[in-house]
Design an enzyme around this catalytic site. Structure first.
Site, PDB file in Angstrom:
ATOM      1  N   ALA A   1      15.540  10.577  -1.184  1.00 41.76           N
ATOM      2  CA  ALA A   1      16.692  10.503  -0.295  1.00 41.76           C
ATOM      3  C   ALA A   1      17.649   9.391  -0.720  1.00 41.76           C
ATOM      4  CB  ALA A   1      16.228  10.279   1.143  1.00 41.76           C
TER       5      ALA A   1
ATOM      6  N   ARG B   1      -6.706  -2.894   9.434  1.00 40.49           N
ATOM      7  CA  ARG B   1      -7.278  -4.249   9.469  1.00 40.49           C
ATOM      8  C   ARG B   1      -6.760  -5.039  10.662  1.00 40.49           C
ATOM      9  NH1 ARG B   1      -5.921  -6.523   3.692  1.00 40.49           N
ATOM     10  NH2 ARG B   1      -4.151  -5.147   4.027  1.00 40.49           N
TER      11      ARG B   1
ATOM     12  N   ARG C   1       0.938  -5.280  -5.212  1.00 39.59           N
ATOM     13  CA  ARG C   1       1.145  -6.497  -4.443  1.00 39.59           C
ATOM     14  C   ARG C   1       1.399  -7.634  -5.427  1.00 39.59           C
ATOM     15  NH1 ARG C   1      -2.416  -3.541  -1.180  1.00 39.59           N
ATOM     16  NH2 ARG C   1      -1.667  -3.382   0.975  1.00 39.59           N
TER      17      ARG C   1
ATOM     18  N   ASP D   1      -0.213   2.400   8.561  1.00 40.94           N
ATOM     19  CA  ASP D   1      -0.729   1.674   9.720  1.00 40.94           C
ATOM     20  C   ASP D   1       0.168   1.739  10.949  1.00 40.94           C
ATOM     21  OD1 ASP D   1      -3.121   0.797   8.556  1.00 40.94           O
ATOM     22  OD2 ASP D   1      -2.131  -0.889   7.591  1.00 40.94           O
TER      23      ASP D   1
ATOM     24  N   ARG E   1      19.449  10.549  -4.097  1.00 40.07           N
ATOM     25  CA  ARG E   1      20.407  11.646  -3.979  1.00 40.07           C
ATOM     26  C   ARG E   1      21.559  11.324  -3.032  1.00 40.07           C
ATOM     27  NH1 ARG E   1      17.386  17.373  -5.222  1.00 40.07           N
ATOM     28  NH2 ARG E   1      16.638  16.681  -7.269  1.00 40.07           N
TER      29      ARG E   1
ATOM     30  N   ARG F   1     -26.183  14.696  16.872  1.00 41.65           N
ATOM     31  CA  ARG F   1     -26.114  13.332  16.371  1.00 41.65           C
ATOM     32  C   ARG F   1     -24.901  12.587  16.942  1.00 41.65           C
ATOM     33  NH1 ARG F   1     -27.305  14.927  10.083  1.00 41.65           N
ATOM     34  NH2 ARG F   1     -29.581  14.678  10.132  1.00 41.65           N
TER      35      ARG F   1
ATOM     36  N   GLU G   1     -15.386   9.714  21.999  1.00 39.83           N
ATOM     37  CA  GLU G   1     -15.968   9.141  23.219  1.00 39.83           C
ATOM     38  C   GLU G   1     -15.622   7.660  23.381  1.00 39.83           C
ATOM     39  OE1 GLU G   1     -17.423  12.944  23.071  1.00 39.83           O
ATOM     40  OE2 GLU G   1     -17.532  11.507  21.428  1.00 39.83           O
TER      41      GLU G   1
ATOM     42  N   ILE H   1      -8.970   7.959   1.309  1.00 38.02           N
ATOM     43  CA  ILE H   1      -8.522   9.334   1.488  1.00 38.02           C
ATOM     44  C   ILE H   1      -7.378   9.391   2.507  1.00 38.02           C
ATOM     45  CG2 ILE H   1     -10.174   9.831   3.357  1.00 38.02           C
ATOM     46  CD1 ILE H   1     -10.439  12.637   2.271  1.00 38.02           C
ATOM     47  N   GLN H   2      -7.323   8.402   3.398  1.00 39.95           N
ATOM     48  CA  GLN H   2      -6.290   8.374   4.434  1.00 39.95           C
ATOM     49  C   GLN H   2      -4.905   8.084   3.877  1.00 39.95           C
ATOM     50  OE1 GLN H   2      -8.092   6.030   8.034  1.00 39.95           O
ATOM     51  NE2 GLN H   2      -9.383   5.669   6.249  1.00 39.95           N
TER      52      GLN H   2
ATOM     53  N   GLY I   1       0.821  -1.209   0.000  1.00 43.33           N
ATOM     54  CA  GLY I   1       0.000   0.000   0.000  1.00 43.33           C
ATOM     55  C   GLY I   1       0.849   1.249   0.000  1.00 43.33           C
TER      56      GLY I   1
ATOM     57  N   THR J   1       4.287   2.703   5.639  1.00 39.85           N
ATOM     58  CA  THR J   1       2.901   2.250   5.747  1.00 39.85           C
ATOM     59  C   THR J   1       2.153   3.169   6.697  1.00 39.85           C
ATOM     60  OG1 THR J   1       1.446   0.519   6.621  1.00 39.85           O
ATOM     61  CG2 THR J   1       3.688   0.563   7.467  1.00 39.85           C
TER      62      THR J   1
ATOM     63  N   ASP K   1       2.536  -0.207  11.848  1.00 41.34           N
ATOM     64  CA  ASP K   1       2.492  -1.540  12.458  1.00 41.34           C
ATOM     65  C   ASP K   1       3.763  -2.358  12.243  1.00 41.34           C
ATOM     66  OD1 ASP K   1       2.184  -1.879   9.749  1.00 41.34           O
ATOM     67  OD2 ASP K   1       0.539  -3.319   9.885  1.00 41.34           O
TER      68      ASP K   1
ATOM     69  N   ASP L   1       4.926  -4.844   5.982  1.00 42.88           N
ATOM     70  CA  ASP L   1       5.283  -6.209   6.354  1.00 42.88           C
ATOM     71  C   ASP L   1       5.540  -7.107   5.141  1.00 42.88           C
ATOM     72  OD1 ASP L   1       5.204  -8.422   8.580  1.00 42.88           O
ATOM     73  OD2 ASP L   1       3.893  -9.163   7.002  1.00 42.88           O
TER      74      ASP L   1
END
Length: 319
Positions: A22, A171, A72, A127, A25, A162, A187, A250-251, A11, A125, A129, A103
């Site tokens: 980097a 994931r 992938r 994540d 160069r 709301r 919350e 979008i993240q 990803g 990544t 992780d 990973d």
């Protein structure tokens, strides 16, 4: 070592371009030739390799995504695929490889290292992780994207009284949900590493409502449950007007933050230094603001863990 390669895999993450820049160069500064593998390990198997010059990485430090493209590749998980990739590297005279990704990318780099080919992994990544580093390239940018969305959603949640469920990526890892939830004043925060009690969430919502707060934000990592299903469950159990926002890809996009640009630059440069020192089978990272490196094989044996102190803090601050 006179000639190295660089690829991005898995990803995409904001800051990958800064890391590629980097690597290129830093290497050229020290008299090395650099070749870019286009399209991750799939591109390596297919021999999609081109020489990179200084100008090849000009004006990319501020762009999200990856100039080298990413994919992938199931074939590279096999011995036959790995040997095909190794043959392509040797055909081009490439003597070392920088692999930027998560990973799965590390597993590919570790496989090549097992054949005696020097590889260095760079953690890219959103994540966050990857063991052996406190932060991965792209995590900070993704957090800022999520926080921007939370702030906007909270405005409308307050205006219409709301409850909003916001589903974020993750994931198997809950860092995005945890850090963004704490920073955004959520919350409740649901992450894959911890079981959740729906009744506890309901009790929190009702308690807030009783003290006069008519809107709430709940953050859920995609690996826990569907945001849509959670929203339906909450509305059925509380009768509170509940809406769901799934932030999705979008993240992953957007211009990298200053933190990610600097982190990527430092990690990419160190990866080149390791190859120049004749070291392969390594993975770079950052711990207490110092650049470190570990054996990739050891990193792959470890399991990413969350900071439970942060989780405790979120519960204390969201009363």
């Amino acid at each position: 070592m006179k000639r190295i390669g660089v690829l991005t895999s898995g990803g995409d993450a904001p800051g990958m371009n800064a890391a590629v820049r980097a690597v290129v160069r830093k290497a050229i500064y020290h008299g090395l030739e650099v070749y870019g593998i286009i399209g991750g390990f799939a591109g390596l198997i297919n021999g999609n390799i081109e020489k990179l010059e200084l100008g090849s990485v000009g004006d990319i430090i501020h762009h999200g995504g990856t100039k080298l493209l990413s994919a992938r590749c199931e074939e590279f998980k096999t011995k036959d695929g790995q040997l095909k990739g190794l043959e392509q590297l040797r055909k081009k005279g490439i003597e070392g490889l920088v692999v930027i990704g998560g990973d799965g990318s590390y597993r590919g780099a570790n496989a090549l290292s097992g054949y005696g080919f020097p590889c260095v992994g760079v953690p890219g990544t959103i994540d966050n992780d990857i063991p052996g580093t406190q932060f991965t390239i792209g995590f900070d940018t993704a957090l800022n994207t999520v926080i921007s969305a939370i702030d906007k959603i909270r405005d409308t949640a307050q205006s219409h009284e709301r409850t909003f469920v916001i589903e974020v990526m993750g994931r198997h890892a809950g860092d995005i949900a945890l850090w963004a939830g704490l920073a955004g004043g959520a919350e409740s925060i649901l992450i894959p590493e911890e079981d959740y009690d729906i009744q506890e969430i309901i009790d929190r919502l009702k308690k807030s409502y009783e003290r006069g707060k008519k809107h709430s934000i709940i953050i859920v990592a995609e690996g826990v449950t569907s945001g849509v299903e959670l929203g339906k469950q909450i509305e059925e159990l509380t009768n509170f007007d509940t809406r769901v926002s799934i932030l999705g890809h979008i993240q992953r996009g957007g211009s990298p933050t200053v933190f990610d640009r600097i982190l990527a630059s430092r990690l990419g440069a160190r990866a080149v230094e390791l190859l120049m020192e004749g070291k392969g089978g390594r993975a770079v990272g950052i711990v207490n603001n110092k650049i470190v490196d570990h054996e990739i094989s050891e990193i792959l044996k470890e399991t990413h863990t969350i900071d439970k102190n942060l989780l405790t803090l979120t519960k204390e601050l969201s009363i």
